[in-house]
Design an enzyme around this catalytic site. Structure first.
Site, mmCIF file in Angstrom:
data_model
loop_
_atom_site.group_PDB
_atom_site.id
_atom_site.type_symbol
_atom_site.label_atom_id
_atom_site.label_comp_id
_atom_site.label_asym_id
_atom_site.label_seq_id
_atom_site.Cartn_x
_atom_site.Cartn_y
_atom_site.Cartn_z
ATOM 1 N N ASP A 1 42.283 38.824 38.419
ATOM 2 C CA ASP A 1 43.343 38.125 39.457
ATOM 3 C C ASP A 1 42.977 38.625 40.761
ATOM 4 O OD1 ASP A 1 45.380 37.102 40.854
ATOM 5 O OD2 ASP A 1 46.849 38.220 39.806
ATOM 6 N N ASP B 1 42.971 31.228 41.135
ATOM 7 C CA ASP B 1 42.654 32.521 41.499
ATOM 8 C C ASP B 1 42.581 33.633 40.100
ATOM 9 O OD1 ASP B 1 45.496 32.295 41.273
ATOM 10 O OD2 ASP B 1 45.956 33.690 42.746
ATOM 11 N N GLU B 2 42.865 33.276 38.977
ATOM 12 C CA GLU B 2 42.888 34.113 37.720
ATOM 13 C C GLU B 2 41.810 33.410 36.776
ATOM 14 O OE1 GLU B 2 46.783 35.225 36.241
ATOM 15 O OE2 GLU B 2 47.694 34.357 38.457
#
Length: 413
Positions: free
Chosen positions: A11, A107-108
């Site tokens: 993350d 974003d992960e």
């Protein structure tokens, strides 16, 4: 760690704000918030840095309130093209270790590093990734290391920023079960509230509940929650070239300051639609319908949808349709707490569409060309270069006694 499965969840910390600080060194070490309509007091916080978070700035907070919480807060507009660029660069780092990389948002990502001992143990791989992202991209990640996707995701949330958390079959009951049920993936506010009404407050409570009870409460999803809590989920991490059918693209936000009137609702819808339109372009898709989700101050939720007379990628058209839905369907008895707008019934942008007598296609083609030019300018010169007049406070917002605002095939008074 079990020898049979080794799952990481990476993350990227405060992603939007971190990218802004990396691109502009003058922002480093300062409280930063990425906001829609930074010139307008009605703009909302889309993301914030760690310093801003510590000062009390929250996602969904209106700009003026965020500035009250943090006097030194620096507001910057979003640059989605840059966020997409650095998301892809992070993925390239992940691919050095495995092709089983499954994105979970921009974003992960989950990574399955089972059998990748040539690169080291799972914890060593996680540490190499953490260091590589920091040294090569100037960003930080928090990584969860576990034996399934659910606990890996939970691990990445437990320590932030720039940290690694390991959850094993031997320690998960001790470390995970005391946590609030809401910490578990897919347990949202409505599910949390319903679980609490049955006395189920922690992940351990959820794990100890009879599966039949959870099935009665939530159907088949209740059984999934039981497996998640007990660490028995075995869902796969998909390969990097796997393309999941995109059924809808949406963006929503919970506003810490309730929306008082239709003007504010329109501002929020238009800001959210910027992201929806950009992601439609990225995926090469167009919407033939729009859906909105509205939650009021009493947390009562409603959802409406609208079939468009054309296909579109344009934020202005998506927002206009969403606002038309809101005005026609929402009964204004309470202030609005949260709102989501979603592009639905997606088709490839190249698909031929059936012509409608309701649409002035010549006029609309001019708008499409204008939006294409705007997108190109933003890509070349950044998101700060152009914005809608309505987000600068110069557009006459729809209201009683004011001019109507018309979109191709749409009109709201």
């Amino acid at each position: 760690m079990s020898a049979d499965r080794a799952i990481l969840h990476s993350d990227m910390n405060s992603f939007y704000a971190s990218v802004e600080m990396m691109l502009d060194p003058k922002l480093r070490g300062k409280a930063v918030a990425v906001c829609g309509s930074t010139e307008n007091r009605h703009g909302i916080v889309l993301a914030k840095s760690e310093l801003a978070k510590r000062a009390g700035v929250k996602t969904g907070m209106v700009n003026w309130e965020a500035k009250q919480r943090c006097k030194d807060l620096i507001l910057v507009p979003p640059q989605y093209d840059q966020y997409l660029k650095y998301s892809k660069l992070a993925h390239e780092i992940y691919y050095r270790y495995t092709d089983l990389v499954e994105p979970f948002g921009m974003d992960e990502c989950w990574l399955d590093v089972t059998g990748c001992e040539i690169y080291g143990k799972p914890l060593e791989i996680a540490e190499e990734i953490r260091q590589s992202v920091k040294e090569e991209l100037g960003l930080t990640v928090s990584i969860g290391v576990s034996f399934n996707k659910i606990f890996a995701k939970l691990g990445s949330d437990l320590k932030k920023p720039d940290a690694i958390t390991v959850i094993t079959k031997q320690n998960f009951k001790e470390n995970i079960w005391p946590l609030a049920a809401s910490e578990l993936l897919y347990v949202g506010s409505a599910t949390t509230k319903k679980l609490a009404s049955y006395g189920i407050k922690t992940i351990g409570d959820l794990a100890a509940t009879e599966p039949s009870t959870l099935k009665y409460m939530f159907g088949i999803n209740g059984l999934k929650l039981w497996r998640y809590a007990n660490g028995t989920d075995e869902s796969r991490v998909m390969q990097k070239d796997f393309v999941s059918p995109v059924k809808s693209i949406g963006h929503g936000i919970t506003c810490t300051a309730d929306l008082d009137n239709e003007d504010e609702v329109f501002h929020v819808l238009l800001e959210l639609s910027q992201d929806v339109g950009h992601r439609l372009r990225v995926h090469g898709l167009a919407a033939t319908g729009v859906q909105i989700f509205v939650r009021n101050k009493s947390l009562y939720s409603t959802q409406y949808q609208y079939k468009l007379p054309f296909k579109t990628q344009l934020p202005s058209e998506i927002a206009a349709a969403g606002f038309q839905l809101f005005k026609e369907r929402y009964i204004w008895t309470e202030k609005v707490r949260a709102i989501t707008i979603r592009a639905i019934d997606l088709i490839p942008q190249t698909t031929e569409e059936q012509l409608s007598l309701m649409v002035d296609y010549e006029r609309r083609d001019r708008i499409v060309r204008l939006e294409d030019a705007i997108e190109d300018l933003r890509r070349r010169f950044g998101k700060k270069s152009l914005t809608y007049a309505g987000l600068l406070g110069n557009l006459k917002m729809p209201n009683d006694g004011r001019d109507s605002v018309k979109m191709p095939g749409l009109m709201y008074q």
